[in-house]
Design an enzyme around this catalytic site. Structure first.
Site, PDB file in Angstrom:
ATOM      1  N   ASP A  26      43.250  14.376 -39.297  1.00 38.77           N
ATOM      2  CA  ASP A  26      43.607  13.281 -39.148  1.00 38.77           C
ATOM      3  C   ASP A  26      43.358  13.053 -41.263  1.00 38.77           C
ATOM      4  OD1 ASP A  26      40.820  13.877 -40.407  1.00 38.77           O
ATOM      5  OD2 ASP A  26      39.932  12.801 -38.735  1.00 38.77           O
ATOM      6  N   ASP A  70      45.030  18.458 -43.445  1.00 38.03           N
ATOM      7  CA  ASP A  70      45.225  18.929 -42.669  1.00 38.03           C
ATOM      8  C   ASP A  70      46.963  18.581 -42.136  1.00 38.03           C
ATOM      9  OD1 ASP A  70      41.988  18.831 -41.192  1.00 38.03           O
ATOM     10  OD2 ASP A  70      42.977  16.673 -40.697  1.00 38.03           O
ATOM     11  N   ASP A 122      39.602  17.845 -33.270  1.00 33.53           N
ATOM     12  CA  ASP A 122      38.571  17.654 -34.312  1.00 33.53           C
ATOM     13  C   ASP A 122      38.120  17.091 -32.924  1.00 33.53           C
ATOM     14  OD1 ASP A 122      39.426  18.176 -36.881  1.00 33.53           O
ATOM     15  OD2 ASP A 122      41.131  16.295 -36.740  1.00 33.53           O
TER      16      ASP A 122
END
Length: 1053
Positions: free
Chosen positions: A754, A758, A454
């Site tokens: 997070d 996901d 990310d």
């Protein structure tokens, strides 16, 4: 041949290994000396099956309670019960008006009728003396813990040290040796008298005691490390309201009567009742086994501990904690059976099996040869019919030597060395802010060839600040550090009021007073940045919220990329507010706010101008958020409008790149790890950050998720080698990328996540990395490693430790195989040629402890070094015992066998040993030299750790380094083991001769032992000049930055 055997019988997947594979390797294991110790860290499939049956039984009860409430009441509680149970006196005296067990039973059985008889959730709150508005006070906590219990589950008591000692004593070969020792003492005293006759037997017993204690202490300390890690895994924080303020508390401090705030991705921390919320959707599959989401509302208010918030938000009243919840009962069964063994543990069980078979053959042959020679000598001298107790003692000694060879030959320490190394690495990683949830992840991370990361919070600091805002056709810079607010004078009052409503009413964050009286914002970094902007205009956050009534909320999620809210303004009119990804919100707007605050139609030219503003912000690495509103009528109160909004502002939020990230990315590239950014942000923002981090190169590709998902599998495979950035991606895009990388490109993939959505990608990846700060509990539960500080450099540290674990185990295997070969061959050939074994049972037991427990402790706990990140990752199908290892093993074994053979047969002549004690002196010298050769094999293995597989890599010339002492003091454990081994070896030789069959050596003979052992270092240096070429199918890693491992060898150095 060995690798083929291991692949066929001892190959399991790192994640979710099949039941068939687990059973296959268990059936292939043969000749286990001590099953209780060898398989202590291996999953018990029988217990696991029983735990699964218990879990399903509990789930069935819950399912019945959920879907057949009335018929299930007696079935669940097992007895007929009345609607009211008598309240215990201690509960009444504490000020509570409801029985804890009655309350817990009502929630578990979802008994709505009983709840209504108590006055609903509000009535329960009154009976619990809890305020829904202000929460509990800190002074009440201890009383509630005494009456209703703590929010903790029953843990199995830790195993004491004596139990580990008992496990170590279950070794079959040690038991046989103890029996032999006792017989030896009896026969020895009968033939040699007291105390001379008891020395041999007592020596074996003392050595066994030492082995057992060292083994037990090592295993005990290891168990304490795993226990500490298990506690850390359960360390979850929840948001509660106490003393009128919202605050974070550990889940174990939660008490009955607490008011808990639930958000998407949270785990419900205890049993309770729904009070209020917006679109609260709960996944109860962990308890009921049903995958359908359950929407919680006043009519369905029961919340169960351990379930997950999949969508929406809400507030709950805690009614039961700890073992009074179904989750508490379920957690006890979940711990049964143990965790799946790691691939290295399984593979080393296979290596131990192969070596054990060879060792058994040599032990039997040695016993047969010694016994045959003994009988032949008696026959030649005509004494075959004359037997004495001394002859029996000789045969018993032969048998003890054979059994001791088996002790040395079966390397029980190999599989356990993996556990030791993993436990050590996990403990160190905790200090480096990484929590390893699954043992195999620490091992697999060393093979990672790709990291999909990310952007927000991982590559950046996650400390967001609004630095620019575009509104009313003008771009303005926001300066938080200047006194006053210059912005307020440049924006009309009506626009300001609309902007404040959009910020303060459409938010998932909250402004609270901290313990020090200062204002704090609880919420995501993006929400925090927007509220900080709002507080520049209006300091009273609650006043804005009290003026209006929130009717409906659609929380932000990563699929829709927007959040909306429907509110009733003070005049009674309805207004919807919308915020989210700039392109998405702009597409839903057809009007903009004018300078006077009125809505005016948006022309195509204005739309293009706003799009340019968004791109301009993004190119400056700013995260762009759009705020909008729409006035609506009362007929639409049930739903929030989807389009025709009025754009209020475009906000640019600065999130700086974390210090050290660029260097960490560079380290990854040098280590053969490709870094890809997968983010939901604007593509220009993503590209700007990726370039700053060193991820995006000139020939790299940045793509939006929508473009990626529209491509075919073949097109994706062609695109992926140059794909470096995926922006505006959905969770399904990340999942698809991970799947293609693993299954089509055969990459070992680590992925960060997070959010709740996901979880599928984290589950699919070889290593799922959840964020500890920004990550939801759903994401953490699906992950293998939790990055506690959300920092990309910590991910690189995990990779480094993963490589260290793999190489530490390889060097231990190299060391142990060398000792095995030398010990077996020395005793066997000596028995064949000389008719006696040069190493006695006591001496072999001491050698076994050096190479097993102490060897694992010294070599398996070496810390990582920077050189590990200058070589490519180990591929999925790489050989574990490499050609370089075989070169070192064979070379060192040949040298040691030659040296020990020369000493055995020519030692007296070469060293001029004469006199009555010359035989004892020579045997002591051989024993001492053998131990020093192994001691210096430690050094050689330590060198191997930093140079084991550097052919065909950019730093390949390290293989030619002679200075093996570089970094030797980096591991205090290694140095302590070395020092204690030398010290105890000196004590054995000089002072314990009666028990160990040794005699004191002169200074010259000590120097001979050390000198001969130290020559193995020169032999090691010579061996490293012999080139070893990789197989044709060995993977060559090439990166998008042009880096490629370089060929090497003595000719290329």
């Amino acid at each position: 041949m060995m690798e083929d055997y291991l692949k066929k019988n001892f190959d399991v997947d790192a994640k979710r290994p099949s039941e068939e594979a687990l059973k296959r390797w268990r059936s292939a294991v043969w000749l286990v000396k001590n099953p209780r110790r060898r398989f202590r860290m291996v999953a018990d499939l029988a217990k696991r099956a029983e735990a699964e049956r218990k879990r399903r039984k509990i789930q069935e009860k819950i399912r019945v309670a959920l879907y057949v409430q009335k018929a299930a009441l007696h079935f669940i509680d097992g007895v007929n019960r009345t609607d009211k149970q008598e309240i215990p006196d201690e509960v009444k005296e504490a000020g509570f008006n409801i029985c804890p067990d009655d309350l817990a039973s009502m929630i578990r059985s979802h008994d709505l009728k009983r709840l209504e008889s108590h006055g609903g959730a509000e009535g329960i709150a009154r009976k619990l003396s809890a305020s829904i508005e202000t929460g509990l006070s800190l002074s009440e906590i201890s009383t509630r813990q005494q009456i209703f219990g703590r929010n903790q589950f029953v843990d199995k008591p830790p195993r004491p040290l004596w139990m580990f000692a008992w496990d170590a004593m279950q070794d079959l070969t040690l038991i046989i040796l103890m029996v032999c020792a006792v017989i030896s003492v009896g026969v020895g005293i009968a033939t040699k008298g007291w105390p001379k006759g008891m020395y041999d037997g007592v020596g074996i017993i003392l050595c066994i005691f030492l082995v057992v204690m060292v083994t037990a202490i090592s295993d005990y300390k290891q168990s304490l490390q795993f226990r500490d890690l298990d506690k850390e895994k359960r360390n979850i924080f929840v948001h509660v309201t106490r003393n009128r303020n919202r605050q974070k508390v550990p889940i174990c401090d939660l008490v009955v009567g607490d008011i808990v705030n639930l958000s998407m991705g949270d785990q419900v921390p205890a049993d309770g009742l729904y009070i209020t919320g917006y679109s609260l959707a709960i996944d109860e599959s962990s308890l009921s086994g049903e995958s359908d989401l359950v929407i919680k509302e006043k009519e369905r208010p029961f919340l169960l501990s351990g379930t997950k918030v999949q969508d929406g938000s809400g507030i709950m009243l805690v009614t039961s904690v700890g073992m009074r919840t179904e989750w508490g009962r379920l957690m006890v069964t979940l711990s049964e059976g143990g965790e799946d063994e790691t691939p290295l543990q399984v593979k080393l069980n296979g290596v131990a099996t192969i070596i054990g078979k060879i060792g058994l053959a040599f032990a039997i042959l040695t016993f047969l040869v010694l016994t045959s020679r003994f009988l032949a000598v008696k026959f030649i001298h005509g004494h075959i019919t004359n037997w004495s107790m001394s002859d029996v003692l000789n045969l018993l000694n032969f048998f003890a030597i054979a059994v001791t060879i088996l002790v040395v030959a079966v390397p029980e320490g190999l599989p356990l060395a993996v556990t030791l190394s993993l436990a050590f690495a996990m403990k160190k990683l905790m200090n480096d802010r990484a929590l390893v949830r699954h043992l195999s992840a620490c091992e697999t991370m060393g093979s990672a060839s790709c990291i999909c990361t990310d952007k927000t919070g991982t590559l950046t600091t996650n400390h967001m600040v609004v630095t620019k805002i575009w509104t009313c056709g003008e771009e303005k810079r926001v300066e938080n550090n200047k006194p006053g607010n210059p912005l307020s004078s440049s924006i009309s009052e009506k626009v300001t009021k609309t902007l404040m409503h959009a910020i303060f009413l459409n938010t998932g964050a909250e402004v609270v007073k901290g313990k020090d009286g200062k204002t704090e914002i609880l919420g995501s970094p993006t929400e925090t940045a927007l509220l900080e902007l709002g507080l520049l205009f209006q300091r009273d956050f609650r006043a804005q919220q009290k003026e209006s009534k929130i009717l409906k909320v659609e929380p932000f999620n990563s699929v829709k990329k927007k959040m909306s809210v429907l509110v009733m303004l003070p005049g009674g009119s309805l207004r919807a507010f919308l915020k989210g990804a700039s392109e998405v919100i702009l597409g839903l707007c057809d009007k903009i706010v004018g300078k006077d605050g009125d809505s005016v139609p948006m022309s195509e030219e204005q739309r293009k101008h706003i799009a340019n503003v968004i791109n301009g912000f993004a190119c400056e690495a700013l995260r762009t958020i759009c705020l909008a509103f729409k006035d609506t009528d009362k007929t639409s109160e049930e739903s929030i409008p989807e389009n025709n909004y009025t754009l209020i502002a475009v906000v640019g939020i600065k999130d700086p790149v974390r210090p050290g990230v660029k260097e960490a990315v560079k380290t990854c590239l040098a280590a053969g790890i490709v870094v890809r950014m997968v983010t939901g942000d604007n593509i220009n923002t993503a590209k700007a950050i990726a370039k700053e981090c060193g991820i995006l190169t000139d020939d790299g590709i940045a793509i939006e998720g929508s473009d990626f998902r529209d491509k075919s599998t073949q097109e994706m495979k062609e695109l992926i080698p140059k794909l470096q950035v995926m922006a505006r991606s959905l969770p399904m895009d990340k999942h698809k990328l991970v799947t293609i990388l693993r299954k089509e490109c055969n990459e070992v993939v680590a992925v960060t996540g997070d959010g709740t959505n996901d979880a599928p990608a984290l589950h699919e990846a070889d290593i799922g990395l959840a964020m500890g700060i920004a990550g939801t509990e759903v994401a953490k539960e699906s992950a293998d490693v939790v990055i506690m500080d959300d920092n990309f450099t910590t991910i690189v540290t995990v990779a480094k430790w993963g490589r260290s674990v793999y190489i530490n185990i390889q060097k231990f295997v190299q060391f142990q195989l060398t000792v095995n070969i030398v010990a077996l061959m020395t005793n066997f050939f000596s028995a064949c040629i000389a008719g006696s074994a040069p190493l006695t049972a006591v001496q072999l037991l001491w050698v076994n402890m050096i190479m097993d427990t102490l060897g694992a402790l010294a070599l398996a706990t070496e810390p990582p070094h920077d050189g590990l990140m200058k070589q490519p990752p180990v591929g999925r199908n790489e050989r574990f015992i490499t050609k370089i290892m075989w070169r070192n093993i064979v070379g060192q074994s040949i040298y040691q066998l030659i040296v020990l053979g020369v000493l055995e047969f020519e030692g007296k002549r070469l060293l001029n040993l004469n006199g009555p004690h010359s035989d004892a002196t020579l045997k002591t010298l051989i024993f001492n030299t053998f131990v020093f050769c192994q001691k210096l094999s430690f050094e050689s293995a330590l060198f191997f750790a930093s140079n084991y597989q550097v052919f065909n890599e950019i730093n390949s010339r390290d293989m030619e380094k002679i200075n093996i002492f570089q970094g030797i003091f980096s591991s205090w454990i290694f140095n302590m083991v070395m020092l204690s081994t030398v010290t105890f070896q000196f004590v054995i030789v000089e002072f314990l001769g009666k028990f160990a069959d040794t005699v004191p050596l002169s200074r010259e003979l000590w120097m001979v032992s050390v000198l001969v052992g130290s020559i193995s270092l020169i032999v090691g240096a010579v061996l490293k000049c012999i080139p070893v070429y990789m197989d044709k199918n060995t993977r060559i890693v090439k990166h998008h930055d042009g880096y490629e491992p370089l060929p090497s060898g003595p000719d290329m150095a």
